[in-house]
Design a protein around this motif. Structure first.
Motif, PDB file in Angstrom:
ATOM      1  N   SER A 361       0.834  -1.207   0.000  1.00  7.87           N
ATOM      2  CA  SER A 361       0.000   0.000   0.000  1.00  7.87           C
ATOM      3  C   SER A 361       0.873   1.263   0.000  1.00  7.87           C
ATOM      4  CB  SER A 361      -0.911  -0.004   1.225  1.00  7.87           C
ATOM      5  OG  SER A 361      -1.850  -1.061   1.156  1.00  7.87           O
ATOM      6  N   PHE A 362       0.318   2.313  -0.577  1.00  5.59           N
ATOM      7  CA  PHE A 362       0.973   3.618  -0.653  1.00  5.59           C
ATOM      8  C   PHE A 362       2.367   3.499  -1.290  1.00  5.59           C
ATOM      9  CE2 PHE A 362      -2.452   4.516   2.204  1.00  5.59           C
ATOM     10  CZ  PHE A 362      -2.775   5.834   1.947  1.00  5.59           C
ATOM     11  N   ALA A 363       2.394   2.831  -2.443  1.00  5.95           N
ATOM     12  CA  ALA A 363       3.624   2.721  -3.235  1.00  5.95           C
ATOM     13  C   ALA A 363       3.458   3.515  -4.525  1.00  5.95           C
ATOM     14  CB  ALA A 363       3.934   1.265  -3.538  1.00  5.95           C
ATOM     15  N   TRP A 364       4.574   4.069  -4.996  1.00  2.39           N
ATOM     16  CA  TRP A 364       4.607   4.919  -6.197  1.00  2.39           C
ATOM     17  C   TRP A 364       5.722   4.385  -7.083  1.00  2.39           C
ATOM     18  CZ3 TRP A 364       2.434   9.701  -7.929  1.00  2.39           C
ATOM     19  CH2 TRP A 364       3.162  10.384  -8.907  1.00  2.39           C
ATOM     20  N   GLY A 365       5.406   4.085  -8.364  1.00  2.19           N
ATOM     21  CA  GLY A 365       6.447   3.615  -9.264  1.00  2.19           C
ATOM     22  C   GLY A 365       5.966   2.484 -10.141  1.00  2.19           C
ATOM     23  N   GLY A 366       6.876   1.530 -10.392  1.00  5.11           N
ATOM     24  CA  GLY A 366       6.541   0.427 -11.277  1.00  5.11           C
ATOM     25  C   GLY A 366       7.665  -0.587 -11.352  1.00  5.11           C
ATOM     26  N   ALA A 367       7.898  -1.095 -12.574  1.00  4.48           N
ATOM     27  CA  ALA A 367       8.890  -2.151 -12.754  1.00  4.48           C
ATOM     28  C   ALA A 367      10.302  -1.689 -12.388  1.00  4.48           C
ATOM     29  CB  ALA A 367       8.852  -2.643 -14.201  1.00  4.48           C
ATOM     30  N   ASP A 368      10.572  -0.416 -12.534  1.00  3.89           N
ATOM     31  CA  ASP A 368      11.917   0.099 -12.242  1.00  3.89           C
ATOM     32  C   ASP A 368      12.138   0.389 -10.766  1.00  3.89           C
ATOM     33  OD1 ASP A 368      12.600  -0.069 -14.903  1.00  3.89           O
ATOM     34  OD2 ASP A 368      11.981   1.989 -15.357  1.00  3.89           O
ATOM     35  N   GLY A 369      11.124   0.186  -9.968  1.00  2.42           N
ATOM     36  CA  GLY A 369      11.279   0.406  -8.533  1.00  2.42           C
ATOM     37  C   GLY A 369      10.101   1.129  -7.921  1.00  2.42           C
ATOM     38  N   LEU A 370       9.946   0.986  -6.625  1.00  5.37           N
ATOM     39  CA  LEU A 370       8.850   1.602  -5.889  1.00  5.37           C
ATOM     40  C   LEU A 370       9.406   2.502  -4.796  1.00  5.37           C
ATOM     41  CD1 LEU A 370       6.653  -1.599  -5.396  1.00  5.37           C
ATOM     42  CD2 LEU A 370       6.242   0.226  -7.069  1.00  5.37           C
TER      43      LEU A 370
END
Length: 413
Positions: A361-370
């Motif tokens: 929860s409350f993560a920002w980003g994607g495959a390159d990292g969070l």
């Protein structure tokens, strides 16, 4: 005798969906677990014994229902994870309720229901009720009932559940809405079209494989194909040329592209082309254009899902399983989700490649990292999104999201 729906100590296994709602508010067909229980038991009074943390949002969701209030005298306690159906077990519970004699109904060590002639105050104030709280009460062991215990249980036999609920809700064959010229209803006696609903020109609604229940002010757009069993809640929208089958769309949800064997709780959008299959979305989710979910591994093997208690992936026994997304999460255009991905509450995902199969929860980003999604920014987004549906972020909702971020967010570890 009042009906008191309770939560037990296993609701955490249904995170992220149960981080922001009581377990009985989960939609597991056309109806929620609460709606199914009320339909079967027809209580004189309903009380919701949810976790203290959720009392505010639960009262907001059910403004005419008592939440965590004490009751005097005999009480029927029912596990909020029980998908109640009419039959021998429900009849036995109702018979015990009529006599008022203490009785515990237990399945595989789990308390399904409890008739208590005079429950103590300590029992009425618990966050979780289990078999231990029925110690000393005569026990009746039962079997064959459905307890929603894992995320994949949300969509197990989804088509059959929708068909059952549509029959139970009634109104099949009633067409109070508008069917435009050029629209086709196949087996219209198995289609419910509520007042204000509209089926646009060129759309096809097929009920030959299962009923279709279209709620008030819902819309099936031009050239869309809706193939039952399907539930479209009030104000739900199936956009032009979309294809929907064996799915349940809650209040004011919007879908485009293809949706198969999936549940959208309410107020969520998958408004564009792309594929959503064997998946569950919470509230206030948004999938960007051309978002696609994989629901079948390339090797046709068993799908695993994140286990929030073990902190690792576990086998599901399922070959088909797509995405589970918590409330207020979003993804950008062209996002690809791997088979069996679990996204937490209030995440913002973007970029090329597949995001991790577990996104806290409350993560920002994607495959390159969070990285942690700052709560003040997440709240600004939530407020903007909710305003588009004529809602605002209440203090209870804000406090619950803040607690969720602190306890379960990426930054919490």
């Amino acid at each position: 005798m009042p009906l008191r729906l309770f939560e037990d100590d296993r609701v955490g296994r249904l995170a992220p969906l149960t981080l922001t709602r009581a377990v009985f508010d989960l939609r597991v067909g056309a109806r929620t677990l609460l709606e199914s229980a009320v339909d079967v038991f027809q209580p004189s009074r309903l009380v919701l014994q949810t976790r203290t943390l959720l009392a505010g949002v639960t009262a907001q969701e059910h403004p005419e229902t008592a939440v965590r209030e004490a009751t005097l005298g005999g009480t029927l306690f029912v596990n909020g994870r029980w998908l109640v159906r009419r039959g021998e077990v429900a009849d036995a519970v109702k018979a015990a309720e009529r006599t008022g004699e203490a009785r515990a109904f237990v399945q595989d060590g789990v308390l399904l229901a409890l008739v208590h002639p005079d429950p103590p105050a300590a029992l009425l104030s618990r966050d979780a009720i289990g078999i231990e709280q029925a110690a000393g009460v005569p026990e009746e062991r039962v079997e064959g009932e459905v307890l929603v215990g894992e995320l994949e249980d949300m969509i197990t036999d989804l088509g059959a559940r929708i068909a059952h609920d549509a029959e139970a809700m009634g109104g099949l064959g009633t067409h109070a809405g508008t069917v435009e010229d050029g629209a086709i209803l196949i087996e219209p006696d198995r289609i419910h079209l509520a007042a204000g609903a509209v089926v646009r020109a060129g759309a096809i609604v097929r009920a030959d494989d299962g009923p279709v229940w279209i709620g008030a002010d819902a819309e099936v757009g031009e050239n869309a194909v809706v193939k039952g069993p399907v539930y479209l809640g009030p104000k739900a929208v199936v956009h032009a040329a979309a294809r929907v089958d064996e799915s349940a769309l809650g209040y004011w949800s919007k879908v485009g592209g293809q949706v198969h064997a999936s549940v959208l709780h309410s107020l969520s959008s998958k408004g564009h082309d792309g594929y959503l299959g064997n998946s569950t979305l919470g509230r206030w989710c948004n999938l960007g254009a051309d978002t696609n979910t994989s629901n079948l591994r390339n090797d046709y093997g068993e799908v695993s899902l994140w286990d929030p208690e073990a902190g690792a992936f576990r086998p599901t026994g399922r070959q088909f399983m797509g995405l589970v997304m918590g409330d207020h999460s979003k993804c950008a255009i062209g996002t690809m989700f791997n088979t069996g991905t679990v996204v937490g509450v209030s995440c913002n995902l973007f970029g090329a490649g597949f995001p991790p199969r577990h996104v806290p929860s409350f993560a920002w980003g994607g495959a390159d990292g969070l990285v942690p999604y700052r709560t003040e920014k997440a709240f600004r987004v939530a407020e903007a999104v909710m305003a588009r549906r004529e809602r605002s972020l209440t203090e209870d909702e804000r406090a619950l999201l803040q607690t969720t971020a602190a306890a379960h967010g990426l930054e919490a570890g």
